[in-house]
Design a protein around this motif. Structure first.
Motif, mmCIF file in Angstrom:
data_model
loop_
_atom_site.group_PDB
_atom_site.id
_atom_site.type_symbol
_atom_site.label_atom_id
_atom_site.label_comp_id
_atom_site.label_asym_id
_atom_site.label_seq_id
_atom_site.Cartn_x
_atom_site.Cartn_y
_atom_site.Cartn_z
ATOM 1 N N LEU A 163 70.624 63.648 53.385
ATOM 2 C CA LEU A 163 70.734 64.009 54.800
ATOM 3 C C LEU A 163 69.373 64.269 55.442
ATOM 4 C CD1 LEU A 163 73.789 66.461 54.637
ATOM 5 C CD2 LEU A 163 73.785 64.012 55.138
ATOM 6 N N LEU A 164 68.297 64.234 54.635
ATOM 7 C CA LEU A 164 66.971 64.503 55.191
ATOM 8 C C LEU A 164 66.565 63.375 56.146
ATOM 9 C CD1 LEU A 164 65.124 65.736 51.981
ATOM 10 C CD2 LEU A 164 65.828 67.121 53.934
ATOM 11 N N PRO A 165 65.881 63.711 57.237
ATOM 12 C CA PRO A 165 65.482 62.679 58.216
ATOM 13 C C PRO A 165 64.615 61.591 57.574
ATOM 14 C CG PRO A 165 65.053 64.889 59.060
ATOM 15 C CD PRO A 165 65.461 65.053 57.635
ATOM 16 N N ALA A 166 64.731 60.373 58.096
ATOM 17 C CA ALA A 166 64.031 59.218 57.520
ATOM 18 C C ALA A 166 62.516 59.379 57.575
ATOM 19 C CB ALA A 166 64.457 57.941 58.249
ATOM 20 N N GLY A 167 61.996 60.126 58.537
ATOM 21 C CA GLY A 167 60.554 60.259 58.708
ATOM 22 C C GLY A 167 59.867 61.100 57.638
ATOM 23 N N ILE A 168 60.625 61.811 56.835
ATOM 24 C CA ILE A 168 60.007 62.680 55.823
ATOM 25 C C ILE A 168 59.549 61.837 54.631
ATOM 26 C CG2 ILE A 168 60.487 64.521 54.162
ATOM 27 C CD1 ILE A 168 62.223 65.838 56.264
ATOM 28 N N THR A 169 58.230 61.873 54.344
ATOM 29 C CA THR A 169 57.685 61.002 53.295
ATOM 30 C C THR A 169 57.529 61.722 51.965
ATOM 31 O OG1 THR A 169 55.451 61.560 54.020
ATOM 32 C CG2 THR A 169 56.436 59.560 54.941
ATOM 33 N N GLU A 170 57.486 63.053 51.996
ATOM 34 C CA GLU A 170 57.339 63.819 50.755
ATOM 35 C C GLU A 170 58.437 64.860 50.687
ATOM 36 O OE1 GLU A 170 53.382 65.383 51.163
ATOM 37 O OE2 GLU A 170 52.631 63.959 49.669
ATOM 38 N N ILE A 171 58.890 65.105 49.471
ATOM 39 C CA ILE A 171 59.972 66.071 49.283
ATOM 40 C C ILE A 171 59.530 67.104 48.255
ATOM 41 C CG2 ILE A 171 62.324 66.327 48.394
ATOM 42 C CD1 ILE A 171 62.856 63.597 49.820
ATOM 43 N N ARG A 172 59.672 68.361 48.633
ATOM 44 C CA ARG A 172 59.285 69.448 47.739
ATOM 45 C C ARG A 172 60.500 69.815 46.902
ATOM 46 N NH1 ARG A 172 59.212 75.103 48.333
ATOM 47 N NH2 ARG A 172 57.416 76.190 47.454
ATOM 48 N N THR A 173 60.297 69.942 45.601
ATOM 49 C CA THR A 173 61.405 70.282 44.716
ATOM 50 C C THR A 173 61.110 71.570 43.960
ATOM 51 O OG1 THR A 173 60.554 68.990 42.849
ATOM 52 C CG2 THR A 173 62.022 67.855 44.379
ATOM 53 N N ILE A 174 62.181 72.317 43.701
ATOM 54 C CA ILE A 174 62.106 73.536 42.901
ATOM 55 C C ILE A 174 62.993 73.324 41.682
ATOM 56 C CG2 ILE A 174 62.660 76.000 42.806
ATOM 57 C CD1 ILE A 174 60.413 75.435 44.768
ATOM 58 N N GLU A 175 62.394 73.449 40.499
ATOM 59 C CA GLU A 175 63.136 73.269 39.260
ATOM 60 C C GLU A 175 63.127 74.562 38.463
ATOM 61 O OE1 GLU A 175 61.403 70.321 36.699
ATOM 62 O OE2 GLU A 175 63.205 70.200 35.457
ATOM 63 N N ILE A 176 64.311 75.062 38.148
ATOM 64 C CA ILE A 176 64.423 76.095 37.104
ATOM 65 C C ILE A 176 64.591 75.281 35.831
ATOM 66 C CG2 ILE A 176 65.703 78.065 36.202
ATOM 67 C CD1 ILE A 176 66.705 78.650 39.008
ATOM 68 N N VAL A 177 63.526 75.213 35.043
ATOM 69 C CA VAL A 177 63.461 74.229 33.965
ATOM 70 C C VAL A 177 64.658 74.404 33.018
ATOM 71 C CG1 VAL A 177 62.105 73.388 32.009
ATOM 72 C CG2 VAL A 177 60.961 74.044 34.152
#
Ligand code: ZN
Length: 240
Positions: free
Chosen positions: A185-199
Motif C-alpha cells: 500500500l506504500l505510495p509508488a514514489g517511495i524508493t527506499e523502505i526502512r525495515t525493523i527486524e526482531i531477529v
C-alpha cells in the motif's frame, strides 16, 4: 533536507544544530539536523527542548514531518529563534525510551500472533508504557490471550537483537514477510523502505524508534482485548 537521526541512531538524545527555517504562524522551527521523532506508525512524536548557548530555552510540545524535514512545534507564546542560530536539540529521553520499549513490545506481539495464529496486523497505537494492536484474527478468544502473553514474554526474554535496515524498494518487496504488513500500500514514489527486524521473530516495514535488544523491553502484560467485529480484534498490552 535535514539530517533526521531518529531513523538511524535511536539512542542519540541530543545534537548540536543550526536553525534553517522558522514559521511564526505555525510556531515551528526546522533545523539542519535533529533527534526528534516526528510521529507516525502509531508512535507519538517526541517532546523536548531547544537550547541556545546564551541560556534561552524553547519547550518543544511536538514534532511533525514537513516534506523531508522535521518541524519542531514550539510551546507557549515566546519569541522564536532566528534562522542561522546555533541550538542544541534535546528530547525528553525518559518518555522516548519508554516509547521505544513499547514499540518493540508491540512488534513482538505482532510477530507471535502472526507466527502462532497467522493473523495479520491492521493497525496500532501507543503511549509511553502501553499500546494496542488490531488484527484480522477471527479465531481469537479470551482463552488465547493468556497464551499470547506467555509467548510474547518468552520471546522478549530470549534477548533477540533488533536490526534496522534501509532497503531499496525492489529488494524490500521481494521479502515475503513484509507483504503481510501491507507494504504494497506504500505510495509508488517511495524508493527506499526502512525495515525493523526482531531477529528470528518479526520483520516489518516501519518508521519508528526501537530498542536494540528485546531484553530492554522486560516483560509485558495483556490488559485487555476487544472484538471490533467478527474478524477484527484488538489486543491491549502494557509494560510491566
Ligand atoms: Zn511499528
Amino acid at each position: 533536507m535535514s539530517e533526521n537521526l531518529c531513523y538511524t541512531e535511536a539512542y542519540t538524545r541530543i545534537v548540536e544544530a543550526r536553525v534553517v527555517a522558522v514559521d511564526t504562524d505555525a510556531r515551528t522551527v526546522v533545523l539542519d539536523r535533529t533527534v526528534f521523532y516526528p510521529g507516525g506508525g502509531g508512535q507519538p512524536a517526541d517532546r523536548g527542548w531547544l537550547r541556545a548557548a546564551d541560556g534561552r530555552v524553547w519547550d518543544i510540545a511536538s514534532a511533525k514531518k514537513a516534506g523531508d524535514d522535521i518541524a519542531h512545534v514550539v510551546d507557549g507564546d515566546v519569541d522564536l529563534p532566528a534562522p542561522g542560530d546555533g541550538l542544541s536539540a534535546d528530547i525528553d529521553w525518559e518518555r522516548r525510551y519508554a516509547l521505544m520499549r513499547t514499540h518493540t513490545a508491540l512488534h513482538a506481539l505482532c510477530g507471535v500472533v502472526w507466527r502462532d495464529y497467522g493473523a495479520q496486523v491492521t493497525g496500532g497505537n501507543m503511549e509511553p508504557g502501553g499500546g494496542r494492536m488490531d488484527f484480522e484474527f477471527e479465531s481469537m478468544t479470551g482463552e488465547l490471550v493468556g497464551a499470547i502473553e506467555t509467548a510474547v514474554n518468552r520471546e522478549l526474554a530470549a534477548q533477540r537483537d533488533i536490526r534496522v535496515q534501509i532497503l531499496p524498494r525492489d529488494e524490500a518487496f521481494a521479502i515475503p514477510d513484509l507483504i503481510r504488513t501491507k507494504i504494497n500500500l506504500l505510495p509508488a514514489g517511495i524508493t527506499e523502505i526502512r525495515t525493523i527486524e526482531i531477529v528470528g521473530l518479526d520483520l516489518q516495514a516501519d518508521g519508528g524508534t526501537h530498542v536494540a535488544n528485546t531484553r530492554e523491553v522486560g516483560s509485558i502484560r495483556v490488559t485487555g482485548y476487544e472484538s471490533k467485529g467478527r474478524i477484527n480484534k484488538r489486543i491491549r498490552i502494557e509494560l510491566v
